[in-house]
Enzyme design. Structure first.
Site, mmCIF file in Angstrom:
data_model
loop_
_atom_site.group_PDB
_atom_site.id
_atom_site.type_symbol
_atom_site.label_atom_id
_atom_site.label_comp_id
_atom_site.label_asym_id
_atom_site.label_seq_id
_atom_site.Cartn_x
_atom_site.Cartn_y
_atom_site.Cartn_z
ATOM 1 N N HIS A 175 10.386 1.125 -3.421
ATOM 2 C CA HIS A 175 11.749 1.622 -3.625
ATOM 3 C C HIS A 175 12.677 0.422 -3.864
ATOM 4 O O HIS A 175 12.221 -0.712 -3.986
ATOM 5 C CB HIS A 175 12.175 2.461 -2.417
ATOM 6 C CG HIS A 175 11.231 3.589 -2.150
ATOM 7 N ND1 HIS A 175 11.082 4.644 -3.019
ATOM 8 C CD2 HIS A 175 10.332 3.802 -1.149
ATOM 9 C CE1 HIS A 175 10.162 5.472 -2.557
ATOM 10 N NE2 HIS A 175 9.679 4.981 -1.419
ATOM 11 N N ARG A 231 0.850 -1.199 0.000
ATOM 12 C CA ARG A 231 0.000 0.000 0.000
ATOM 13 C C ARG A 231 0.885 1.249 0.000
ATOM 14 O O ARG A 231 0.432 2.351 0.261
ATOM 15 C CB ARG A 231 -0.938 0.028 1.218
ATOM 16 C CG ARG A 231 -0.338 -0.405 2.532
ATOM 17 C CD ARG A 231 -1.235 -0.109 3.693
ATOM 18 N NE ARG A 231 -0.867 1.155 4.286
ATOM 19 C CZ ARG A 231 0.000 1.301 5.286
ATOM 20 N NH1 ARG A 231 0.592 0.253 5.836
ATOM 21 N NH2 ARG A 231 0.273 2.493 5.766
ATOM 22 N N HIS A 279 12.310 -2.831 -1.841
ATOM 23 C CA HIS A 279 11.180 -3.701 -2.205
ATOM 24 C C HIS A 279 11.510 -4.528 -3.439
ATOM 25 O O HIS A 279 11.147 -5.694 -3.540
ATOM 26 C CB HIS A 279 9.928 -2.872 -2.487
ATOM 27 C CG HIS A 279 9.518 -1.997 -1.346
ATOM 28 N ND1 HIS A 279 9.794 -0.658 -1.308
ATOM 29 C CD2 HIS A 279 8.863 -2.284 -0.208
ATOM 30 C CE1 HIS A 279 9.326 -0.146 -0.192
ATOM 31 N NE2 HIS A 279 8.747 -1.111 0.503
#
Ligand code: PPS
Length: 568
Positions: A196, A192, A199
């Site tokens: 960046h 949600r 991730h």
């Protein structure tokens, strides 16, 4: 070989025509944004095995045991909450049509059961505490209707979305695509937040570990209040997708209304991804965590969600990929899971709060942290403070000098240029926006709420709103502050000229009339003025000229970062 479909609740084409005829005689239920999210996933199979909104036994069973009465695992209660007034108009044993906010008919519900839930128990059991610091508990107590409706649903049409249609896929759309592409194993990533580098590293590792393809599956229905808006996020996701290895990764938007229920939510997310045809699901640290409770402690432990999914591993039909947070190790110039960082190594991370600060102040965001194209998208919607909108909210007695100072500061801001300026002076608003209003408490509040609304729109869109009403009541001024502060700057400026001085000046002759009883409810005479408690500025006009006051305001704006140094 055909792909395996998840059951949907839509009427067959020939039944649909009949249904459209029949709904003409049915009562309507207009759905809230959250109910629309629930209905969409129910109809398209995302919530399988649900076939409608939960009746009382199923609801109790889900709340108490995380299972439907059939025994199937289902951790979040999905009932159709309505008001008492609406409940009185509905007859059990008949049907009602479910409509979106524009009145488009989406489904028919069989009115099988109506019951009153014990919301305190729901909060305790589902969210772990009856504490309104939890967004879903706050929603439950303040927005959820007192009556729950249960019954089977027959779908008429998918809810319409005008945004990002190219990224929206139903469970069966995804199943068909995975089948067509030969993606036999798919690991889903729920998010949600903007993504960046950490991730990307995490998800690529998860895909390598499981030898699976990757589905980035962000939620765009309803997330945690205060999250980055989904338009910005989707542009960031589009940018991030360019950084994944070719042909390995897909992105689809999920129109889910999150509850932030931590462990139960993780289990729910896993079931939803299973329904979307995924074989693996990443659960990280503090999955779907709602933040701190009213005692300042976390609602759930950081790995509660992983434990909950592990506990039900053999019956959820999807495999969890547990993941540690990824951090950047300076010496290695590489991301690694936090538990693999050596003692003598330097780990770098930028928290969400720090990222917001850097955006706000227009500071650099390092390339090890994010991709320039993602940062560019974030900067568009999070301009630095000196490019954001703001509101100057003057308050003070009639004749205190609000309008004069407001005009002076407006002129200086116009001289500086850069942002459009709108003056909402008390008298002018009363002539235009609020011409039908009196000076009763109720009407004064309405007047200030209208000014607050206009100022909030101006602020949101990057402009400067200068408001100069009396605004005698603290509660209403606070409401305006709460409405505007999340959108940009807000300065409450008390023009603290005393009643004696205002009355002595009496430029409009109104104080004399009020004393003579010719004007009723006059502020300071027979109507109260509640002095601001913590205004950003107090201006004393006895020994300060309007020009000096305007300068004080500019200096304050500069100290708050709302003006670049050159302007003031
Ligand atoms: S409020 O309370 O904020 O809604 O008032 P506002 O919209 O600023 O309107 C204030 C102007 O209306 C004139 N006026 C009165 N003021 C206060 N009380 C009463 N009963 C009243 N009747 C008329 C007055 O000229 C105010 O203008 P300013 O510029 O403040 O002197």
């Amino acid at each position: 070989m055909a792909f395996e479909r998840v059951p949907e609740l839509y009427a067959a084409p020939n039944e649909r025509a009949d249904l459209l005829e029949k709904i003409k005689d049915m009562p309507s239920i207009d759905l809230t944004p959250r109910q629309l999210c629930d209905l969409e996933l129910m109809m398209n199979g995302g919530f399988a095995p649900l076939t409608g909104f939960l009746g009382e036994d199923d609801y109790n069973s889900v709340v108490e045991t995380m299972r439907l009465t059939s025994g199937a695992l289902w951790p979040i209660p999905i009932a159709l909450d309505i008001s008492d007034a609406l409940a009185e108009t509905l007859t059990l044993g008949t049907q009602a049509v479910l409509r979106d906010q524009e009145g488009v008919p989406l489904a028919v519900i069989d009115l099988e059961e109506m019951y009153r839930p014990d919301k305190h128990r729901e909060a305790e059991m589902v969210y772990g505490a009856d504490d309104e610091a939890h967004p879903a508990v706050r929603y439950l107590h303040h927005q959820t209707g007192p009556v729950y409706l249960g019954g089977a649903v027959t779908g008429i049409d998918e809810p319409v979305h005008y945004d990002y249609r190219q990224h929206r896929y139903t469970p069966n759309d995804l199943r068909r695509m995975f089948h067509k592409w030969g993606w036999r194993k798919v690991v889903a990533f729920q998010t949600r937040n903007p993504l960046h580098r950490a991730h990307v590293e995490l998800t690529v590792r998860a895909a390598q570990l499981t030898e699976a393809n990757l589905l980035i599956h962000p939620v765009v229905g309803m997330t945690k209040p205060g999250d980055v808006d989904h338009f910005t996020r989707v542009r960031c996701y589009e940018a991030v997708m360019r950084h994944y290895p070719d042909q390995t990764t897909a992105m689809a938007l999920l129109h889910l209304a999150m509850r932030m229920a931590g462990p139960r939510e993780a289990l729910w997310h896993a079931l939803i991804r299973r329904n979307h045809g995924c074989t693996h699901f990443i659960v990280g640290r503090d999955h779907a965590g709602p933040g701190k409770n009213s005692q300042g402690e976390d609602f759930y432990g950081p790995y509660d969600a992983q434990e909950m999914v592990t506990k039900h591993a053999d019956e959820i039909g999807i495999e969890m990929v547990p993941f540690q947070a990824m951090v950047y190790v300076q010496e290695r110039a590489q991301y690694v899971p936090i538990n693999e960082v050596g003692e003598d190594e330097t780990q770098l991370n930028i928290s969400g709060t720090e990222l917001r600060r850097r955006l706000r102040e227009g500071l650099e965001i390092d390339e090890w942290f994010s991709y320039p194209d993602v940062v560019q998208e974030l900067r568009k919607t999070h301009p630095p403070r000196d490019q954001q909108g703001f509101t100057l909210f003057f308050t003070g007695l009639s004749g205190s000098g609000k309008s004069t100072i407001a005009n002076a500061v407006m002129t200086k801001l116009l001289e500086a240029g850069g942002r459009p300026v709108t003056l909402l002076d008390g008298d002018v608003v009363r002539k235009n926006l609020s011409s039908e209003l009196s000076f009763s408490k109720e009407h004064r509040d309405l007047n200030i709420q209208r000014i607050g609304y206009v100022a909030s729109e101006i602020t949101k869109n990057g402009g400067i709103a200068i408001c100069a009403p009396i605004a005698p009541y603290k509660a209403t001024r606070d409401q305006v502050r709460d409405q505007i502060e999340p959108l940009g700057g807000f300065l409450e400026i008390h023009v603290a000229t005393s009643l004696e001085v205002c009355e002595g000046r009496d430029r409009k002759g109104l104080y004399a009339k009020a004393r003579a009883g010719l004007i009723k409810e006059f502020t300071g005479i027979d109507d109260p003025y509640e002095t601001p408690v913590h205004p950003e500025l107090v201006l004393d006009t006895d020994d300060t000229t309007p020009d000096e006051s305007a300068h004080k305001i500019l200096l304050k704006l500069e100290s708050m970062g709302l003006l670049s140094a050159r302007t003031s």
